[in-house]
Structure formats: C-alpha cells, structure tokens
Design a protein around this motif. Structure first.
Motif, PDB file in Angstrom:
ATOM      1  N   PRO A 151       0.831  -1.213   0.000  1.00  0.00           N
ATOM      2  CA  PRO A 151       0.000   0.000   0.000  1.00  0.00           C
ATOM      3  C   PRO A 151       0.861   1.258   0.000  1.00  0.00           C
ATOM      4  N   THR A 152       0.492   2.218  -0.838  1.00  0.00           N
ATOM      5  CA  THR A 152       1.248   3.461  -0.983  1.00  0.00           C
ATOM      6  C   THR A 152       0.372   4.640  -0.583  1.00  0.00           C
ATOM      7  N   PHE A 153       0.926   5.547   0.230  1.00  0.00           N
ATOM      8  CA  PHE A 153       0.153   6.685   0.712  1.00  0.00           C
ATOM      9  C   PHE A 153       0.962   7.968   0.594  1.00  0.00           C
ATOM     10  N   LEU A 154       0.285   9.009   0.155  1.00  0.00           N
ATOM     11  CA  LEU A 154       0.864  10.345   0.098  1.00  0.00           C
ATOM     12  C   LEU A 154       0.438  11.077   1.365  1.00  0.00           C
ATOM     13  N   VAL A 155       1.403  11.569   2.132  1.00  0.00           N
ATOM     14  CA  VAL A 155       1.115  12.124   3.458  1.00  0.00           C
ATOM     15  C   VAL A 155       1.540  13.588   3.531  1.00  0.00           C
ATOM     16  N   ASP A 156       0.584  14.435   3.865  1.00  0.00           N
ATOM     17  CA  ASP A 156       0.803  15.873   4.018  1.00  0.00           C
ATOM     18  C   ASP A 156       1.027  16.177   5.499  1.00  0.00           C
ATOM     19  N   ILE A 157       2.232  16.630   5.859  1.00  0.00           N
ATOM     20  CA  ILE A 157       2.537  16.889   7.272  1.00  0.00           C
ATOM     21  C   ILE A 157       2.501  18.379   7.608  1.00  0.00           C
ATOM     22  N   ARG A 158       2.045  19.210   6.686  1.00  0.00           N
ATOM     23  CA  ARG A 158       2.024  20.653   6.931  1.00  0.00           C
ATOM     24  C   ARG A 158       0.947  21.035   7.948  1.00  0.00           C
ATOM     25  N   PRO A 159       1.150  22.127   8.671  1.00  0.00           N
ATOM     26  CA  PRO A 159       0.120  22.595   9.607  1.00  0.00           C
ATOM     27  C   PRO A 159      -1.101  23.121   8.858  1.00  0.00           C
ATOM     28  N   GLN A 160      -2.213  23.173   9.544  1.00  0.00           N
ATOM     29  CA  GLN A 160      -3.479  23.565   8.931  1.00  0.00           C
ATOM     30  C   GLN A 160      -3.407  24.936   8.265  1.00  0.00           C
ATOM     31  N   ALA A 161      -2.792  25.903   8.930  1.00  0.00           N
ATOM     32  CA  ALA A 161      -2.730  27.258   8.375  1.00  0.00           C
ATOM     33  C   ALA A 161      -2.020  27.268   7.028  1.00  0.00           C
ATOM     34  N   GLN A 162      -0.995  26.455   6.891  1.00  0.00           N
ATOM     35  CA  GLN A 162      -0.247  26.412   5.631  1.00  0.00           C
ATOM     36  C   GLN A 162      -1.060  25.730   4.538  1.00  0.00           C
ATOM     37  N   ARG A 163      -1.802  24.696   4.902  1.00  0.00           N
ATOM     38  CA  ARG A 163      -2.659  24.037   3.907  1.00  0.00           C
ATOM     39  C   ARG A 163      -3.739  24.992   3.413  1.00  0.00           C
ATOM     40  N   GLU A 164      -4.319  25.753   4.332  1.00  0.00           N
ATOM     41  CA  GLU A 164      -5.368  26.692   3.953  1.00  0.00           C
ATOM     42  C   GLU A 164      -4.825  27.803   3.061  1.00  0.00           C
ATOM     43  N   ILE A 175      -1.566  14.159   8.112  1.00  0.00           N
ATOM     44  CA  ILE A 175      -1.032  13.710   9.399  1.00  0.00           C
ATOM     45  C   ILE A 175      -0.001  14.753   9.812  1.00  0.00           C
ATOM     46  N   GLU A 176      -0.359  15.673  10.664  1.00  0.00           N
ATOM     47  CA  GLU A 176       0.566  16.754  10.994  1.00  0.00           C
ATOM     48  C   GLU A 176       1.811  16.214  11.695  1.00  0.00           C
ATOM     49  N   ARG A 177       2.883  16.972  11.555  1.00  0.00           N
ATOM     50  CA  ARG A 177       4.215  16.499  11.955  1.00  0.00           C
ATOM     51  C   ARG A 177       4.292  16.048  13.411  1.00  0.00           C
ATOM     52  N   ASN A 178       3.577  16.718  14.300  1.00  0.00           N
ATOM     53  CA  ASN A 178       3.732  16.419  15.721  1.00  0.00           C
ATOM     54  C   ASN A 178       3.160  15.068  16.135  1.00  0.00           C
ATOM     55  N   VAL A 179       2.374  14.404  15.260  1.00  0.00           N
ATOM     56  CA  VAL A 179       1.823  13.092  15.615  1.00  0.00           C
ATOM     57  C   VAL A 179       2.223  12.006  14.618  1.00  0.00           C
ATOM     58  N   ALA A 215      11.262  13.998   8.643  1.00  0.00           N
ATOM     59  CA  ALA A 215      10.122  13.165   9.034  1.00  0.00           C
ATOM     60  C   ALA A 215      10.227  11.769   8.432  1.00  0.00           C
ATOM     61  N   ALA A 216      10.600  11.685   7.162  1.00  0.00           N
ATOM     62  CA  ALA A 216      10.728  10.382   6.504  1.00  0.00           C
ATOM     63  C   ALA A 216      11.836   9.557   7.153  1.00  0.00           C
ATOM     64  N   TYR A 217      12.939  10.211   7.493  1.00  0.00           N
ATOM     65  CA  TYR A 217      14.036   9.506   8.155  1.00  0.00           C
ATOM     66  C   TYR A 217      13.591   8.987   9.521  1.00  0.00           C
ATOM     67  N   SER A 218      12.787   9.776  10.225  1.00  0.00           N
ATOM     68  CA  SER A 218      12.271   9.345  11.524  1.00  0.00           C
ATOM     69  C   SER A 218      11.420   8.084  11.378  1.00  0.00           C
ATOM     70  N   LEU A 219      10.597   8.025  10.332  1.00  0.00           N
ATOM     71  CA  LEU A 219       9.792   6.820  10.099  1.00  0.00           C
ATOM     72  C   LEU A 219      10.678   5.624   9.768  1.00  0.00           C
ATOM     73  N   GLN A 220      11.744   5.859   9.024  1.00  0.00           N
ATOM     74  CA  GLN A 220      12.669   4.758   8.731  1.00  0.00           C
ATOM     75  C   GLN A 220      13.275   4.199  10.012  1.00  0.00           C
ATOM     76  N   GLN A 221      13.550   5.066  10.965  1.00  0.00           N
ATOM     77  CA  GLN A 221      14.112   4.601  12.231  1.00  0.00           C
ATOM     78  C   GLN A 221      13.117   3.748  13.015  1.00  0.00           C
ATOM     79  N   LEU A 222      11.827   3.918  12.730  1.00  0.00           N
ATOM     80  CA  LEU A 222      10.802   3.074  13.352  1.00  0.00           C
ATOM     81  C   LEU A 222      10.691   1.717  12.658  1.00  0.00           C
ATOM     82  N   GLY A 223      11.404   1.551  11.539  1.00  0.00           N
ATOM     83  CA  GLY A 223      11.344   0.301  10.793  1.00  0.00           C
ATOM     84  C   GLY A 223      10.574   0.394   9.496  1.00  0.00           C
ATOM     85  N   LEU A 224      10.042   1.569   9.178  1.00  0.00           N
ATOM     86  CA  LEU A 224       9.281   1.769   7.939  1.00  0.00           C
ATOM     87  C   LEU A 224      10.259   2.193   6.842  1.00  0.00           C
ATOM     88  N   LEU A 225      10.982   1.215   6.324  1.00  0.00           N
ATOM     89  CA  LEU A 225      12.122   1.491   5.460  1.00  0.00           C
ATOM     90  C   LEU A 225      11.735   1.988   4.074  1.00  0.00           C
TER      91      LEU A 225
END
Length: 268
Positions: A151-164, A175-179, A215-225
């Motif tokens: 499964p492939t997903f495109l993830v937007d981590i920008r804050p709401q104000a920037q998206r608006e 999925i905002e960066r802090n979570v 953020a992507a590197y952080s996910l890789q450290q969780l095992g999501l290579l």
C-alpha cells in the motif's frame, strides 16, 4: 552526639582536609551516617576551593535529596546541611559522588557546539543520505500505478494554516508532523488502521521539502524502510502543474482524508 556537636566535629575535619588541599582546586563532602533501625537526622558539609562549585553542588544536592533536607546554611565556601537518614540507603553515596562530579565539571563554552551534536543542515544531510527521495512527477506516477507491492500513501505533514493558505493535494492523508510517528508506528496504540505493517510505502511532503526529509528519516528509524519524501515539497508539486486543490478548504479536505484512512485500513 547532638546536632550541634555533629556540625562542630565535621567542621573541624573539613578544615583540616581543606588545609591539606590548599594548593589544589578541590571539592569534597563529609557527613555523619544515619542508623538503619530508627529515623536519624544527619549532618553534611560540602566544601570547595571554588564558590561556584559549592553553589552548583547545593542545587544538585537539593534535587538529589528532595524532601530530606531539613535545614541548610552557607558559611564562606562551605554548605552545611541537616539531612534525614543520610547513608541509610546505598543511593546516598552514589548520589553524593554524582553531585561532586557534576558540580566540579568544567562548564561548556555556550558558544561551542557540544561533542557529537549536529547543526540542522548536518541533520538534514544525514537524513537525506538514508532516503531515496523522489520528484513530484515520480511520486505522481507511483501513486497512479494500478499494481504495487505494498500500500502506498501520500502524506501531508504541513500545519493547517499552511494548507489553507497554499492549497492541498486531493487524496493525500493529513497527518501533521507532531503526531506522525505515533500514527504510523505499527507498535503504537495510537496508530492508524492502515499502519499495521512495516512495508508501507509512505511518501511525505511538506511545503518545500525540508521538514519532510527529517520526518521520513524518523519513520525509517521506526522500521518503515520504504518511507521517503518529495523533493521540493508541495511547492514543487504545484510548480510541476500536478493536480492540486488550491481552492479547497482544509476542513473539507480533512474529512476526505479521514474517509481515505478508513478505506485504506482494509488494505492488506
């Protein structure tokens, strides 16, 4: 001995020790030990050739013996304290050694980076060295493939104000960066329904492609290579004239993304 006799005895001993160390920078602590059978009030003296050392030691000791210091006062370059049950627990000796070691440590130059630290540019370079970053067009083509291995997903981590303000990409997960890590770690109780496997292809984007790399590197450290990010972020995606929802409000987009998360949770 009484409390006053304890203090007098310790001060005499401390003075003799300090006299022997006159030519050297020093810090030391001496105290009377409590009895294990009954609660005991003990005396402790911390003394140094350097007033700064003593002042640091006072702060450290106050933290180590929280709630047990019944009274304390300074006399020149010595701190005299009354402590409940000093030495009854093995913790106390280790705590005192730690206090003295940290109090006498040479302070770091606040203008010099600590050993092993990295600047933000070095952190970014380190993270990107672990990623196989992709262009907006490569991401778009990958998302349109009908047959993919995971499964492939495109993830937007920008804050709401920037998206608006800037717009959004239809179908991306917000999925905002802090979570982010909590939502995608398969071991997290707060994970998304889709995040139950480690082979997910997660393509992250921010506004310009900087935060997304970290953020992507952080996910890789969780095992999501398979996690990576888009070079240039949303700005590059928009500049490449790929589909965007520039007029869509964040609230509507968030609702659609939640629907996508719900549907994606059934993908196995």
């Amino acid at each position: 001995m009484s409390k006053s006799e304890d203090e007098y005895f310790l001060e005499q001993v401390a003075s003799k020790i300090q006299h022997q160390l006159t030519l050297h920078e020093h810090i030391f602590a001496i105290g009377t030990l409590g009895q294990t059978a009954t609660p005991t009030v003990s005396s402790l003296i911390i003394m140094s050739s350097n007033l700064d050392f003593v002042q640091r030691a006072v702060l450290l000791a106050s933290s180590k013996f929280l709630g047990r210091i019944l009274g304390a006062h300074m006399v020149e370059e010595r701190w005299i304290a009354t402590i409940q049950d000093l030495g009854v627990s093995p913790f106390d000796e280790d705590a005192l050694w730690d206090v003295l070691a940290k109090a006498s440590r040479t302070p770091m130059d606040p203008l010099m980076p600590p050993p092993g630290s990295m600047s933000i540019n070095e952190m970014l370079e380190h993270a990107r060295a672990k990623l196989q970053r992709i262009t907006p067009m490569q991401a778009y083509d990958e998302l349109r493939e009908s047959q993919v291995g995971a499964p492939t997903f495109l993830v937007d981590i920008r804050p709401q104000a920037q998206r608006e303000r800037e717009g959004a990409i239809h179908g991306s997960l917000i999925i905002e960066r802090n979570v982010l890590e909590w939502r995608f770690d398969p071991r997290s109780e707060a994970r998304l329904a889709i995040a139950d496997r480690y082979d997910l292809r997660i393509i992250i984007f921010c506004q310009e492609g900087y935060t997304s790399s970290l953020a992507a590197y952080s996910l890789q450290q969780l095992g999501l290579l398979n996690a990576t990010d888009i070079i240039g972020g949303y700005a590059a995606w928009s500049e490449a004239e790929l589909p965007v929802d520039s007029d869509r409000r964040s609230e509507t987009h968030t609702q659609e993304s939640r629907s996508l998360v719900s549907l994606a949770g059934s993908v196995v």
